[in-house]
Structures are given as structure tokens and as C-alpha cells.
Design a protein around this motif. Structure first.
Motif, mmCIF file in Angstrom:
data_model
loop_
_atom_site.group_PDB
_atom_site.id
_atom_site.type_symbol
_atom_site.label_atom_id
_atom_site.label_comp_id
_atom_site.label_asym_id
_atom_site.label_seq_id
_atom_site.Cartn_x
_atom_site.Cartn_y
_atom_site.Cartn_z
ATOM 1 N N GLU A 90 12.771 -34.049 29.409
ATOM 2 C CA GLU A 90 12.278 -32.820 30.043
ATOM 3 C C GLU A 90 10.763 -32.679 29.884
ATOM 4 N N TRP B 40 15.522 -33.437 25.603
ATOM 5 C CA TRP B 40 14.266 -32.681 25.550
ATOM 6 C C TRP B 40 13.075 -33.609 25.751
ATOM 7 N N GLN C 205 7.653 -32.860 32.649
ATOM 8 C CA GLN C 205 6.716 -31.734 32.725
ATOM 9 C C GLN C 205 5.268 -32.195 32.773
#
Length: 290
Positions: free
Chosen positions: A241, A238, A245
Motif C-alpha cells: 500500500e 501495508w 502511494q
């Protein structure tokens, strides 16, 4: 104390208040005395509102308080801080602002309804990422190698006693501010508080940490506006990720000539041959475990 490598702030392993000597026995049964890191509570107030009690080693409480409030979105970029009061006897720090912040009423409401204001803070941090786009700052691999070498040989509580995390604010190949704490997030917050109070810009900085590159570490770095995050340790999925982003360059597993970049690899400028960089001996570096 003379600061190593031209640091603005560096650890002081000799500070008596941060460690204590504890007697025990080693694997042979021999009696030993070792330095053990202190851990004490620090309660943070925003004006009259109690916000959180954090476990910390106790140094730089003002930076920790302001950085925590800043990273949780409780202090705006243009917030006017009128005072910071620290009571060493009570382990309480109060950050005062010129006007009541919008977050104070929000915290009161959460406290009344759930009994735990901080439990929902992570969602507020995620909200702060909306529309965030970090600058595409280039990173030279020569900077990374130089920083790792300088930071890993800097006298620190981590080297002295272990059981602690370190985070360093850097500019190119120069480490600037080195903070340590029992929690890696506290160390980051101390740096955020120092930057906020000293008006230090973030767009050309690198944040180096000894801890894992988790989602919260990535979020805190991004909210500080720092475009590059590097670590000796590994990643969580995460965390990667979120880094992708928001455009955060995320580099982990930095040991000797080796590292892995899982976000922002296009910003790396490979200006040095890795074969010319000495590999890190398994016996060198830090003793103890975080």
C-alpha cells in the motif's frame, strides 16, 4: 580481496571478526563445527545525544550510524557532518554535525516523557513520506534476472553461515554495494550511510534485498529516493500500500525466471523472454535460513 562482479563493496565471508566456529552435533549424532554469525551491540550518538543501541555484526559501523540517522530523518540532505568517531572497545559510534540538529531536542523530549525515543520513530518516518513522489524509473526485466543471478552466486556470510540478511545497491544490471547484517534494516541503513557520505544519487538505482518487503523496508527505500525495490522474499499488505502511494516499483518472490510485481508494473520493460531464463533449482542458491 578481489571483488566479484565489479562490486564497489562486497561481503567478506573470511573476515574472522564476523563469525566464530561453534561445535555441535548433526542429525546423526556426529560432532560438527559450523560458522555462526557474531552479534554485538552498537550504540549510536548524534553529537552528545544517545539515540539507539542496535544489534549488528559489527562491520561498517560508520555507514550504519549515518544511514540510521539519515533514514530516521535526523540528518537533513544538506547536513554537514564534521566527524564520525568509532570506539571499537566500547562499541560506540558518534556522528558529529556542524550545528545542533533539530532532532536532538526532539529525542531528549521523548526520552524524558516516555523513556523510549525510538518507539515513536516510525511515526516520524511516515511523516517523511508526505508529498514524496519517486521518479518513474523504467526497469528492464533483463536487469532483474542478471542481478538475481550475480547476487545469489556472490560469496557472502549468508551463504557461509546463514542467519543473516543481505541488501544490495544496484544500477541497471550491476550490483554495486552489498551489505549484510543480522537485521535487514541495518543492511539498508549501511547502504544509506554509504550513499550519503559519498554523495551517490538514488534516482537511477535499484535496491535488492533477501528480506521481506515490509512497510518499514518500503519506507526506508522511499526515503532514500530509490525508485525500485526487489526481493527474493514476499510482501506485506501495508508495504504494498505504501509503495503504491509513493510510486515505488515493488518486486518480490524473485527466484529463477519467476517474480511478482505488486506496485509499478507499468514501469517494467519486458525485454527478455522468461522461457530463455534458467529456472532456479531448489538445491541451488543460499544455504541456511534468514
Amino acid at each position: 580481496m578481489q571483488l566479484p562482479n565489479d562490486y564497489i563493496i562486497a561481503p567478506d565471508p573470511a573476515a574472522k571478526r564476523l563469525t566464530r566456529a561453534v561445535s555441535g552435533f548433526d542429525h546423526t549424532g556426529a560432532e560438527v563445527d559450523i560458522a555462526v554469525v557474531e552479534e554485538r551491540p552498537l550504540t549510536i550518538y548524534l553529537n552528545r545525544q544517545e539515540v539507539v543501541t542496535a544489534m549488528t555484526i559489527g562491520d561498517y559501523p560508520e555507514f550504519l550510524a549515518v544511514g540510521f540517522l539519515r533514514n530516521q530523518g535526523m540528518l537533513a540532505d544538506d547536513e554537514e557532518i564534521t566527524g564520525i568517531d568509532f570506539d571499537e572497545e566500547l562499541d560506540v559510534v558518534v556522528v558529529r554535525t556542524a550545528s545542533q540538529t533539530t532532532f536532538e531536542e526532539k529525542v531528549k523530549k521523548k526520552t524524558r516523557t516516555s523513556g523510549c525515543a525510538v518507539g515513536t520513530v516510525f511515526g516520524d518516518m511516515m511523516e517523511g513520506l508526505e508529498g514524496l513522489d519517486l521518479p518513474a524509473a523504467p526497469v528492464k526485466t533483463s536487469w532483474l534476472y542478471a542481478l538475481a543471478r550475480k547476487i545469489n552466486t556472490t560469496p557472502s556470510l549468508y551463504l557461509e553461515a546463514g542467519a543473516i540478511h543481505g541488501t544490495v545497491l544496484c544500477h541497471e544490471d550491476r550490483p554495486l554495494v552489498y551489505m549484510e547484517d543480522v537485521g535487514r534494516h541495518n543492511a539498508v541503513d549501511k547502504i544509506a550511510g554509504w550513499m550519503f557520505l559519498n554523495g551517490v544519487t538514488a534516482e537511477d538505482k535499484i535496491l535488492y534485498t533477501t528480506g521481506r518487503l515490509t512497510s518499514e523496508m518500503v519506507i526506508k527505500t522511499a526515503l532514500m529516493g530509490i525508485p525500485t525495490l526487489a526481493s527474493r522474499s514476499g510482501f506485506t499488505a501495508w508495504g504494498v500500500e505504501i509503495a503504491r502511494q509513493v510510486g515505488l516499483t515493488c518486486i518480490g518472490r524473485m527466484r529463477g525466471k519467476r517474480f511478482v510485481c505488486l506496485s509499478g508494473a507499468e514501469r517494467l520493460e519486458r525485454d527478455v523472454d522468461p522461457d530463455s531464463v534458467p529456472d532456479e533449482s531448489r538445491k541451488s542458491g543460499r544455504k541456511g535460513k534468514t
